[in-house]
Design a protein around this motif. Structure first.
Motif, short mmCIF file in Angstrom:
data_model
loop_
_atom_site.label_atom_id
_atom_site.label_comp_id
_atom_site.label_asym_id
_atom_site.label_seq_id
_atom_site.Cartn_x
_atom_site.Cartn_y
_atom_site.Cartn_z
N ALA A 1 -24.46 -11.76 13.90
CA ALA A 1 -23.85 -12.47 11.97
C ALA A 1 -25.09 -12.68 11.41
CB ALA A 1 -23.91 -14.20 12.17
N ALA A 2 -26.20 -12.58 11.88
CA ALA A 2 -27.18 -12.62 10.40
C ALA A 2 -27.49 -11.06 9.96
CB ALA A 2 -28.85 -12.74 11.20
N LEU A 3 -27.04 -10.16 10.78
CA LEU A 3 -26.80 -9.03 9.63
C LEU A 3 -25.32 -9.40 8.69
CD1 LEU A 3 -27.64 -6.14 9.20
CD2 LEU A 3 -26.76 -5.19 10.60
N LYS A 4 -23.98 -9.66 9.38
CA LYS A 4 -23.13 -9.53 8.54
C LYS A 4 -23.69 -10.81 6.90
CE LYS A 4 -18.95 -8.75 7.74
NZ LYS A 4 -18.36 -7.19 8.55
N SER A 5 -23.44 -11.50 7.12
CA SER A 5 -25.12 -12.35 6.20
C SER A 5 -24.89 -11.54 5.28
CB SER A 5 -25.14 -13.52 6.32
OG SER A 5 -25.31 -14.35 5.31
N ILE B 1 -32.80 -3.05 15.82
CA ILE B 1 -31.77 -3.56 14.85
C ILE B 1 -30.31 -3.60 15.03
CG2 ILE B 1 -31.06 -3.89 12.18
CD1 ILE B 1 -34.13 -3.27 12.06
N ALA B 2 -29.58 -2.35 15.08
CA ALA B 2 -28.55 -1.94 15.17
C ALA B 2 -27.84 -2.18 16.37
CB ALA B 2 -27.84 -0.76 14.88
N SER B 3 -28.79 -2.35 17.82
CA SER B 3 -28.65 -2.29 19.32
C SER B 3 -28.51 -3.94 19.42
CB SER B 3 -29.30 -2.24 20.00
OG SER B 3 -29.30 -0.45 20.19
N MET B 4 -28.80 -5.02 18.83
CA MET B 4 -28.23 -5.98 18.88
C MET B 4 -27.74 -6.46 18.19
SD MET B 4 -30.39 -6.99 21.61
CE MET B 4 -29.55 -8.34 21.55
N ASP C 1 -20.75 -4.54 1.49
CA ASP C 1 -21.32 -3.39 1.03
C ASP C 1 -22.17 -3.19 0.92
OD1 ASP C 1 -22.06 -5.92 -0.39
OD2 ASP C 1 -21.19 -5.32 -2.42
N GLY C 2 -23.17 -3.91 2.06
CA GLY C 2 -24.49 -3.30 2.08
C GLY C 2 -25.05 -1.88 2.77
N ILE C 3 -26.22 -1.83 2.56
CA ILE C 3 -26.77 -0.81 3.18
C ILE C 3 -28.33 -1.09 3.69
CG2 ILE C 3 -27.59 1.10 3.70
CD1 ILE C 3 -24.81 2.03 3.81
N LEU C 4 -28.70 -1.12 4.49
CA LEU C 4 -30.64 -1.62 5.20
C LEU C 4 -31.03 -0.36 5.45
CD1 LEU C 4 -32.56 -3.68 5.57
CD2 LEU C 4 -31.67 -3.16 7.97
N ILE C 5 -32.34 0.22 4.83
CA ILE C 5 -32.83 1.36 4.62
C ILE C 5 -34.14 1.75 5.42
CG2 ILE C 5 -34.02 3.71 4.25
CD1 ILE C 5 -31.19 2.90 1.67
N SER D 1 -23.77 -3.35 8.73
CA SER D 1 -22.90 -4.09 9.93
C SER D 1 -21.77 -3.79 10.40
CB SER D 1 -22.69 -5.89 8.97
OG SER D 1 -21.49 -5.78 8.07
N HIS D 2 -21.40 -4.57 11.13
CA HIS D 2 -20.74 -4.23 12.60
C HIS D 2 -19.73 -4.09 11.89
CE1 HIS D 2 -17.10 -4.77 15.45
NE2 HIS D 2 -18.32 -4.09 16.05
N GLY D 3 -18.49 -2.71 12.54
CA GLY D 3 -17.24 -2.63 11.59
C GLY D 3 -16.80 -1.49 9.40
N CYS D 4 -18.42 -1.34 9.46
CA CYS D 4 -17.92 -0.80 8.27
C CYS D 4 -18.62 0.53 8.43
CB CYS D 4 -19.24 -1.73 7.18
SG CYS D 4 -18.92 -3.44 7.24
N ASP D 5 -18.09 1.29 9.52
CA ASP D 5 -18.06 2.41 9.57
C ASP D 5 -17.80 3.26 9.32
OD1 ASP D 5 -17.82 1.10 12.49
OD2 ASP D 5 -19.31 2.37 13.39
N LYS D 6 -17.02 3.32 8.66
CA LYS D 6 -16.09 3.85 7.13
C LYS D 6 -16.94 4.15 5.50
CE LYS D 6 -12.63 5.07 3.46
NZ LYS D 6 -13.38 6.58 3.62
N PHE D 7 -17.40 2.83 5.51
CA PHE D 7 -18.23 2.37 4.45
C PHE D 7 -19.49 3.34 4.72
CE2 PHE D 7 -21.83 0.20 2.84
CZ PHE D 7 -22.17 0.24 1.30
N LEU D 8 -19.90 3.05 5.33
CA LEU D 8 -21.47 3.70 6.08
C LEU D 8 -21.06 5.33 6.02
CD1 LEU D 8 -24.43 3.88 6.99
CD2 LEU D 8 -23.57 3.89 9.54
N LEU D 9 -20.07 6.10 6.62
CA LEU D 9 -20.05 7.69 6.18
C LEU D 9 -19.97 7.69 5.08
CD1 LEU D 9 -17.52 7.73 9.93
CD2 LEU D 9 -20.38 9.05 9.42
#
Length: 602
Positions: free
Chosen positions: A373-377, A417-420, A382-386, A445-453
């Motif tokens: 929930a924290a990462l999604k918030s 970060i990604a695992s948890m 539309d966000g990328i954490l680097i 965040s979870h479910g944003c795979d296409k956006f990330l790729l």
């Protein structure tokens, strides 16, 4: 005297001794032959495979059907993924010995075959999915093709080695606590951990089902993009939106790479792309501390620690406790009854998990839920954490005993970060620093795979261009008209070679080749560095290239002969040394090698 000899010759004990001696010689010769053949095989495939086979893609529909997205590509899979008719070994010889052949092929493999790819075998992995260095007691540690003196990373070590060596176009592995991301970083390739639960794990041996994902490794961003769409069954037609880039400043402080290099590259690249907002900077550890309240019961005193590391260390401890609890649930009966032979590190992890009694399991899952929930918030859709992928360079093969607990603490802190959160992450190679590979990671965040790729594909080329300028550049002396840039780089390689810095020398020679691909000396010099590193296959290839450019290059024939002899190709090596003698009849090294090989072959 003759009678004595006659008596001795007739003595059965004498003949027994002679027979044993002859048998011993034959056995030693056979052992040596097998060792040479095994060493040759290891050098050819970098010790990446446990099984070689071929699964052809499904029949392609007739025209005018569009070409399949993975048509013509080859791939390998981890040893914990089922293929019908083959025993799944899960990285352990004891496990493999007690299993029957799989009755069905894993759905993820079927998806690749359906999209046109060809599977060529199973790869070495960390035993039972443990170990971040890439070792394996049963099958040996795969070589790191890009950095031969360093560990390849695990547990998907063989899959990473096969991709880095260009044996396959991509590979499939599993990522629980970093098992795709770490080998991608150590081997200088791209790794993708999809969002948890988005790729089927049917037919995949579990380690910890709340953390396990089926991920992939590739060396080409376009291949990764097509592969990711095939894995996740994504639509390529969805429109692209704006992108918000967040740079985790506190986490880059953990890295051994100067911050100004990595952050400068990211900022400069983002500034060139349309649809990207100006990068924002964040203290990620502080954000997690305030948005994942359940972590407080796992936190340690942060006095004297770098910003963010205390919170993320607590997060990583929860991740490892959760892995232990679920691994024990899955495999305790088998471990206690079989007591498998495992490497020292893996054995410590396995028995630590089996003997752990977890008091409050619900608290582990609560942290996981709050972290998602924290990462999604923070990132929304539309966000990328680097972040850095790992904080430290890959350890050298002979330095394992010197690794401190802090090395693993820093690594797991970043990987958690990604695992948890269950989010998706792509590891991107970022050049080298102090002769070691560097990588960064894009996390969504979870479910944003296409956006990330899509973001990775759009940014990858620009990132590499800037990386090439910043990371690979070094001050060159003033160039007069007598020496060009490639020669200067070659001279730096020669200096490194004389100083016995073989990796550094090979890197400089590679740079010289990039500047001038028609100079035989550059290939021949790099071959010399490869010989010192024990990379005989690469040395042979470089010498062959040098000879194609210069038929009279005596050193190239000598070095190719040495490489081929080390690979057990004695007749081919003999021909190389003969060529060298034709060009230089008085060459002592070639003459001695010719005599040695003639005796061996006869």
């Amino acid at each position: 005297m003759s009678k004595s000899l006659h008596l001795n010759a007739a003595n059965p004990k004498l003949w027994a001794v002679i027979g044993v001696g002859v048998a011993g010689v034959l056995i030693l010769a056979e052992v040596q032959r097998r060792r040479l053949r095994a060493r040759s095989c290891v050098k050819e495939d970098f010790g990446a495979f446990v099984d070689r086979f071929q699964l052809l893609p499904f029949p392609h529909p007739p025209p005018p059907t569009a070409p399949l997205s993975l048509s013509g590509l080859t791939f390998a899979i981890n040893d914990n993924i089922d293929v019908k008719g083959y025993v799944t070994g899960h990285g352990s010889a004891d496990w493999k010995r007690m299993q029957a052949a799989a009755e069905k092929t894993a759905l993820v493999v079927t998806a690749m075959l359906r999209n046109g790819a060809t599977c060529v075998g199973k790869t070495v992995m960390g035993e039972l999915g443990f170990g971040l260095l890439g070792e394996n007691k049963s099958y040996g540690t795969p070589l790191n093709p890009q950095y031969p003196c360093h560990f390849p990373g695990g547990s998907s070590s063989g899959s990473a080695a096969a991709v880095a060596a260009r044996i396959v176009d991509f590979s499939l592995g599993t990522d629980t606590t970093g098992c795709i991301r770490v080998p991608a970083s150590f081997c200088g390739i791209i790794g993708f951990r999809p969002s948890h639960g988005t790729v089927s794990t049917f037919g995949v041996s579990p380690n910890s089902q709340s953390l396990d994902t089926v991920g992939c490794l590739a060396s080409d961003p376009l291949v990764l993009h097509r592969l990711g769409h095939a894995l996740l069954q994504l639509s390529p037609l969805e429109p692209k939106g704006t992108r918000s880039i967040l740079i985790a400043d506190d986490l880059f402080q953990l890295s051994k790479v100067p911050v100004q290099k990595t952050v400068y590259v990211i900022s400069k690249t983002v500034g060139k792309l349309s649809g990207c907002q100006t990068p924002k900077h964040i203290n990620f550890g502080h954000y997690i501390a305030s948005h994942v309240p359940s972590l407080k019961s796992f936190s340690e005193d942060s006095a004297g620690l770098q910003n963010g590391i205390s919170t993320l260390r607590a997060l990583s401890s929860v991740m490892l406790l959760l892995q232990r609890y679920e691994f024990k649930t899955n495999h305790e009966h088998w471990i206690r009854s079989v007591k498998p032979k495992l490497g020292a590190d893996v054995s410590q992890h396995v028995w630590g998990a089996i003997n752990t009694v977890q008091e409050n399991v619900k608290s582990l899952y609560k942290v996981r839920m709050e972290m998602r929930a924290a990462l999604k918030s923070l990132l929304k859709d539309d966000g990328i954490l680097i972040t850095p992928t790992v904080a430290d360079p890959p350890p050298r093969l002979n330095s394992k005993k010197g690794l401190r607990v802090e090395f693993y603490d820093r690594m797991f802190s970043l990987l958690s970060i990604a695992s948890m959160s269950g989010g998706c992450q792509v590891t991107i190679p970022f050049g080298t620093h102090d002769e070691s590979p560097v990588s960064i990671s894009f996390i969504s965040s979870h479910g944003c795979d296409k956006f990330l790729l899509d973001t990775v594909l759009d940014m990858y080329s620009s990132l590499q261009d800037v990386v090439g300028t910043i990371f690979s550049s070094f001050p060159l002396p003033y160039m007069n008209g007598n020496m060009d840039a490639s020669e200067l780089v070659k001279e730096k390689g020669n200096t490194a070679y004389k100083g016995k810095q073989w990796n550094k020398a090979a890197s400089y020679y590679t740079k010289a080749i990039e500047l001038n691909k028609s100079n035989a000396t550059y290939y021949c010099n790099r071959a010399a560095a490869f010989l010192e590193l024990g990379c005989f296959q690469q040395a042979e290839e470089d010498c062959s290239k040098a000879i194609s450019l210069d038929k009279k290059n005596v050193k190239a024939y000598l070095r190719r002969g040495a490489a081929r002899e080390s690979l057990g190709l004695h007749r081919e090596a003999l021909q190389d040394f003969k060529h060298a003698l034709v060009l230089e009849p008085q060459n002592k090294a070639a003459g001695a090698a010719e005599k040695r090989l003639l005796k061996l072959i006869r």
